[in-house]
Design a protein around this motif. Structure first.
Motif, PDB file in Angstrom:
ATOM      1  N   CYS A   7       0.846  -1.187   0.000  1.00 55.55           N
ATOM      2  CA  CYS A   7       0.000   0.000   0.000  1.00 55.55           C
ATOM      3  C   CYS A   7       0.882   1.238   0.000  1.00 55.55           C
ATOM      4  O   CYS A   7       2.103   1.160   0.111  1.00 55.55           O
ATOM      5  CB  CYS A   7      -0.931   0.000   1.213  1.00 55.55           C
ATOM      6  SG  CYS A   7      -0.068   0.027   2.791  1.00 55.55           S
ATOM      7  N   ILE A   9       1.539   4.976   1.802  1.00 52.19           N
ATOM      8  CA  ILE A   9       1.293   5.777   3.008  1.00 52.19           C
ATOM      9  C   ILE A   9       2.005   7.113   2.843  1.00 52.19           C
ATOM     10  O   ILE A   9       3.222   7.155   2.640  1.00 52.19           O
ATOM     11  CB  ILE A   9       1.798   5.066   4.280  1.00 52.19           C
ATOM     12  CG1 ILE A   9       1.153   3.684   4.422  1.00 52.19           C
ATOM     13  CG2 ILE A   9       1.506   5.910   5.518  1.00 52.19           C
ATOM     14  CD1 ILE A   9       1.716   2.872   5.595  1.00 52.19           C
ATOM     15  N   GLN A 143       2.232  -1.312   8.033  1.00 51.36           N
ATOM     16  CA  GLN A 143       1.930  -1.965   6.781  1.00 51.36           C
ATOM     17  C   GLN A 143       1.377  -3.364   7.015  1.00 51.36           C
ATOM     18  O   GLN A 143       0.441  -3.798   6.356  1.00 51.36           O
ATOM     19  CB  GLN A 143       3.181  -2.049   5.903  1.00 51.36           C
ATOM     20  CG  GLN A 143       3.536  -0.744   5.218  1.00 51.36           C
ATOM     21  CD  GLN A 143       4.740  -0.917   4.354  1.00 51.36           C
ATOM     22  OE1 GLN A 143       5.859  -0.716   4.795  1.00 51.36           O
ATOM     23  NE2 GLN A 143       4.532  -1.308   3.117  1.00 51.36           N
ATOM     24  N   VAL A 146      -2.137  -2.926   8.305  1.00 50.49           N
ATOM     25  CA  VAL A 146      -3.016  -2.402   7.271  1.00 50.49           C
ATOM     26  C   VAL A 146      -3.353  -3.474   6.252  1.00 50.49           C
ATOM     27  O   VAL A 146      -4.472  -3.551   5.744  1.00 50.49           O
ATOM     28  CB  VAL A 146      -2.348  -1.190   6.577  1.00 50.49           C
ATOM     29  CG1 VAL A 146      -3.056  -0.843   5.281  1.00 50.49           C
ATOM     30  CG2 VAL A 146      -2.363   0.008   7.514  1.00 50.49           C
ATOM     31  N   ILE A 152      -9.613  -1.725   3.816  1.00 47.21           N
ATOM     32  CA  ILE A 152      -9.018  -1.406   2.518  1.00 47.21           C
ATOM     33  C   ILE A 152      -8.976  -2.619   1.601  1.00 47.21           C
ATOM     34  O   ILE A 152      -8.294  -2.612   0.595  1.00 47.21           O
ATOM     35  CB  ILE A 152      -7.586  -0.860   2.695  1.00 47.21           C
ATOM     36  CG1 ILE A 152      -6.686  -1.903   3.364  1.00 47.21           C
ATOM     37  CG2 ILE A 152      -7.562   0.418   3.460  1.00 47.21           C
ATOM     38  CD1 ILE A 152      -5.224  -1.552   3.303  1.00 47.21           C
ATOM     39  N   LEU A 463      -9.128   7.803   1.764  1.00 46.32           N
ATOM     40  CA  LEU A 463      -8.667   6.903   2.816  1.00 46.32           C
ATOM     41  C   LEU A 463      -7.717   7.603   3.775  1.00 46.32           C
ATOM     42  O   LEU A 463      -6.863   8.393   3.362  1.00 46.32           O
ATOM     43  CB  LEU A 463      -7.964   5.686   2.207  1.00 46.32           C
ATOM     44  CG  LEU A 463      -8.867   4.653   1.537  1.00 46.32           C
ATOM     45  CD1 LEU A 463      -8.034   3.486   1.026  1.00 46.32           C
ATOM     46  CD2 LEU A 463      -9.923   4.147   2.507  1.00 46.32           C
ATOM     47  N   LEU A 465      -5.199   6.882   7.355  1.00 50.93           N
ATOM     48  CA  LEU A 465      -4.575   5.935   8.280  1.00 50.93           C
ATOM     49  C   LEU A 465      -4.502   6.611   9.643  1.00 50.93           C
ATOM     50  O   LEU A 465      -3.738   7.548   9.832  1.00 50.93           O
ATOM     51  CB  LEU A 465      -3.171   5.554   7.797  1.00 50.93           C
ATOM     52  CG  LEU A 465      -2.382   4.601   8.683  1.00 50.93           C
ATOM     53  CD1 LEU A 465      -3.074   3.244   8.783  1.00 50.93           C
ATOM     54  CD2 LEU A 465      -0.957   4.423   8.150  1.00 50.93           C
ATOM     55  N   ALA A 470      -6.955   1.705   8.854  1.00 49.25           N
ATOM     56  CA  ALA A 470      -7.320   2.384   7.626  1.00 49.25           C
ATOM     57  C   ALA A 470      -8.823   2.555   7.571  1.00 49.25           C
ATOM     58  O   ALA A 470      -9.577   1.624   7.861  1.00 49.25           O
ATOM     59  CB  ALA A 470      -6.845   1.575   6.423  1.00 49.25           C
ATOM     60  N   TYR A 473     -12.366   8.836   5.135  1.00 54.13           N
ATOM     61  CA  TYR A 473     -12.321  10.076   5.902  1.00 54.13           C
ATOM     62  C   TYR A 473     -13.639  10.314   6.637  1.00 54.13           C
ATOM     63  O   TYR A 473     -13.639  10.895   7.731  1.00 54.13           O
ATOM     64  CB  TYR A 473     -12.019  11.263   4.983  1.00 54.13           C
ATOM     65  CG  TYR A 473     -11.994  12.568   5.730  1.00 54.13           C
ATOM     66  CD1 TYR A 473     -10.933  12.892   6.575  1.00 54.13           C
ATOM     67  CD2 TYR A 473     -13.044  13.477   5.618  1.00 54.13           C
ATOM     68  CE1 TYR A 473     -10.909  14.071   7.283  1.00 54.13           C
ATOM     69  CE2 TYR A 473     -13.034  14.668   6.318  1.00 54.13           C
ATOM     70  CZ  TYR A 473     -11.965  14.965   7.152  1.00 54.13           C
ATOM     71  OH  TYR A 473     -11.950  16.132   7.865  1.00 54.13           O
ATOM     72  N   TYR A 476     -13.267   8.619   9.832  1.00 55.10           N
ATOM     73  CA  TYR A 476     -12.245   9.312  10.635  1.00 55.10           C
ATOM     74  C   TYR A 476     -12.821  10.583  11.257  1.00 55.10           C
ATOM     75  O   TYR A 476     -12.583  10.888  12.427  1.00 55.10           O
ATOM     76  CB  TYR A 476     -11.057   9.649   9.741  1.00 55.10           C
ATOM     77  CG  TYR A 476     -10.086  10.646  10.331  1.00 55.10           C
ATOM     78  CD1 TYR A 476      -9.151  10.267  11.289  1.00 55.10           C
ATOM     79  CD2 TYR A 476     -10.103  11.989   9.922  1.00 55.10           C
ATOM     80  CE1 TYR A 476      -8.260  11.188  11.814  1.00 55.10           C
ATOM     81  CE2 TYR A 476      -9.220  12.908  10.448  1.00 55.10           C
ATOM     82  CZ  TYR A 476      -8.297  12.506  11.392  1.00 55.10           C
ATOM     83  OH  TYR A 476      -7.425  13.416  11.913  1.00 55.10           O
ATOM     84  N   LEU A 505      -3.169   5.838   1.564  1.00 54.38           N
ATOM     85  CA  LEU A 505      -3.513   6.072   2.958  1.00 54.38           C
ATOM     86  C   LEU A 505      -2.867   7.378   3.411  1.00 54.38           C
ATOM     87  O   LEU A 505      -1.635   7.518   3.438  1.00 54.38           O
ATOM     88  CB  LEU A 505      -3.025   4.924   3.843  1.00 54.38           C
ATOM     89  CG  LEU A 505      -3.677   3.558   3.556  1.00 54.38           C
ATOM     90  CD1 LEU A 505      -2.998   2.465   4.369  1.00 54.38           C
ATOM     91  CD2 LEU A 505      -5.159   3.603   3.836  1.00 54.38           C
ATOM     92  N   TYR A 507      -1.741   9.590   6.178  1.00 53.49           N
ATOM     93  CA  TYR A 507      -1.389   9.385   7.601  1.00 53.49           C
ATOM     94  C   TYR A 507      -1.805  10.575   8.440  1.00 53.49           C
ATOM     95  O   TYR A 507      -1.479  11.719   8.146  1.00 53.49           O
ATOM     96  CB  TYR A 507       0.129   9.158   7.704  1.00 53.49           C
ATOM     97  CG  TYR A 507       0.619   8.975   9.121  1.00 53.49           C
ATOM     98  CD1 TYR A 507       0.411   7.795   9.812  1.00 53.49           C
ATOM     99  CD2 TYR A 507       1.305  10.015   9.764  1.00 53.49           C
ATOM    100  CE1 TYR A 507       0.878   7.639  11.113  1.00 53.49           C
ATOM    101  CE2 TYR A 507       1.759   9.870  11.047  1.00 53.49           C
ATOM    102  CZ  TYR A 507       1.542   8.673  11.730  1.00 53.49           C
ATOM    103  OH  TYR A 507       2.001   8.532  13.018  1.00 53.49           O
TER     104      TYR A 507
END
Length: 509
Positions: A7, A9, A143, A146, A152, A463, A465, A470, A473, A476, A505, A507
């Motif tokens: 992935c 990040i 990782q 995730v 994800i 997305l 993290l 993950a 938004y 989040y 992702l 962060y």
């Protein structure tokens, strides 16, 4: 693309502060958005550079085109359609003459417009973002977690379809693509870059053949006899066909040549024996180049700077059944003259292109126009990879900067396109140049109704993290009630586009 659930990040930093421009020397005129990439898939980076992003080490940046002093337009060359110009041929002949006869040209050739293929490499003052290297110290652990996170799974479903080739693809296999055609030593008949081509012929025989043809034509002209009436058949030669780029680059040399040139491809990884063994030699060459060509202070070209700038890469090495044998990722293309490294081209091999990052060379060989020569080699290399992976057919030269005369040379590699900074559509450079003559910043897409087709309209789908989990938004923002970062996330999502925002992702601490 890879089957290892890899992935991307990143940490986004915005672009409010101006910094010194390396082109017009404006102290606060250069503006760009920036992201620190802890890790990145090659497909994500391909999508990002197709929206105007570039990387400098692990730092990924996008110039704010309508604000920065020197707008930087992404440029790509159609490698399969490229035909070398007269100046290109002159450069290749000059190097061939040096290899065969040992004659080093005096002074810099007027045809050499640059120090390196990609002179720009983004902001060098990264003090405000370098903390990101240690900020997320447990990226490897993240990782792993995730990769198992169901949030994800849908995002990475396509990436899991193709499995990597595994350990069977050895370092020897990775280099073998270049071993044949890039070695300037004499080749045996019928063996070379393309075994299907006719066997190589000695230069002496070709010269004798051409001399005979000229004598016949001169005799015909003297006797007043036309070629139609002449009973003497013309000897078939290859001189009637224009020489291709490969004919110049993969030319074979006689046994008594003064020098031997070998081009070796090595992955940027200390686990690779050739990269590790040549590392210190590369460091020394880089420092010598930066001080002699760019006037850097020794402190600006230390080993740590070299490693950060040209060795650290966020790109994960990947292999695909329909990809090139060498795989995807970051590589150093080393030019060895008589076994000694005299130049290094830093490149990224991506799903649809070879992207040039930087070139540095030994200052003693500046008169050989190694900057231009390496670009031609990389175009030929792209064409070679395309035979293994049909969609890999473009050569990216970084940024085209019309307002900086020294950077206009990239427009000479044609046919080429520039990226429209508003619609992210590719437009032929011939159509763009008249607009750039009138204004530093220009929208190339002539359709007034066209917009960004890949813009993310629902920021809630981007997305994030957060605390090693993950999530979209939207989820989040519910966890972080009263969060004030929606504007920043919206800006980030608009810059990376829908595809990347739904895969990468972001962060958040």
């Amino acid at each position: 693309m890879a089957g290892n659930k890899s992935c991307t990040i990143v940490e986004y930093f915005g672009g409010d502060d101006g910094y010194r421009c390396g082109y017009c020397k404006n102290e606060k005129g250069n503006f760009s958005h920036g992201m620190w990439s802890h890790t990145m898939t090659v497909q994500d980076y391909q999508d990002l550079i197709d929206r105007g992003w570039r990387r400098s080490g692990k730092y990924v940046y996008k110039p704010i085109m309508n604000k920065t002093c020197c707008p930087q337009y992404t440029i790509r060359c159609h490698a399969l359609k490229f035909q070398p110009s007269k100046s290109n041929k002159k450069i290749m002949k000059k190097l061939s003459k040096f290899i065969s006869k040992g004659e080093l040209p005096t002074g810099q050739d007027d045809a050499e417009p640059m120090d390196s293929v990609c002179g720009e490499a983004g902001p060098r003052e990264l003090s405000k973002v370098c903390h990101a290297e240690v900020k997320c110290a447990a990226v490897t652990d993240i990782q792993k977690e995730v990769a198992e996170c169901p949030a994800i799974t849908e995002v990475e479903k396509e990436a899991a379809d193709a499995a990597p080739t595994g350990s069977e693809t050895s370092r020897k296999d990775q280099v073998s693509v270049l071993d044949g055609p890039t070695t300037a030593t004499p080749t045996k008949q019928g063996i070379g870059a393309d075994p299907s081509r006719p066997p190589c012929r000695k230069a002496k025989d070709l010269r004798k053949e051409r001399r005979l043809q000229k004598d016949q034509m001169r005799q015909q002209h003297t006797d007043g006899v036309s070629s139609i009436d002449s009973p003497t058949p013309s000897t078939p030669t290859q001189t009637s066909q224009p020489k291709t780029l490969e004919d110049f680059i993969y030319e074979s040399f006689p046994d008594n040549s003064s020098h031997c040139l070998e081009v070796r491809l090595v992955p940027v990884s200390f686990e690779d024996p050739q990269f590790a063994a040549s590392y210190q030699q590369s460091v020394a060459l880089y420092a010598r180049y930066q001080m002699a060509i760019h006037g850097d202070d020794p402190s600006e070209c230390s080993e740590s700077e070299f490693r950060r700038f040209l060795c650290d890469s966020p790109l994960e090495a990947e292999y695909s059944p329909d990809g090139p044998e060498v795989g995807y990722g970051s590589f150093h293309q080393q030019y060895l003259l008589d076994g000694r490294i005299v130049a290094v081209g830093v490149i990224d091999i991506l799903p649809t292109c070879v992207s040039s990052v930087y070139l540095y060379y030994h200052p003693d060989f500046a008169s050989l126009s190694l900057g231009s020569y390496s670009a031609l080699r990389e175009i030929a290399f792209t064409r070679q990879l395309q035979k293994q992976s049909p969609k890999l057919c473009y050569y990216y030269l970084g940024f085209y900067i019309h307002s900086c005369p020294k950077m206009r040379y990239k427009g000479q590699y044609r046919p080429s396109d520039l990226l429209c900074p508003e619609t992210y559509a590719w437009v032929s450079i011939e159509r763009c140049l008249p607009q750039l003559e009138n204004s530093r910043y220009a929208r190339f897409n002539q359709d007034p109704d066209a917009g960004d087709a890949r813009v993310l309209k629902d920021v809630g789908r981007a997305l994030v993290l957060y605390r090693r989990a993950a999530m979209p938004y939207a989820a989040y923002s519910r966890k972080r009630k009263g969060s004030s970062d929606e504007t920043e996330v919206q800006q980030y999502a608009g810059l990376v586009g829908q595809d990347c925002a739904e895969r990468i992702l972001l962060y958040r601490a």
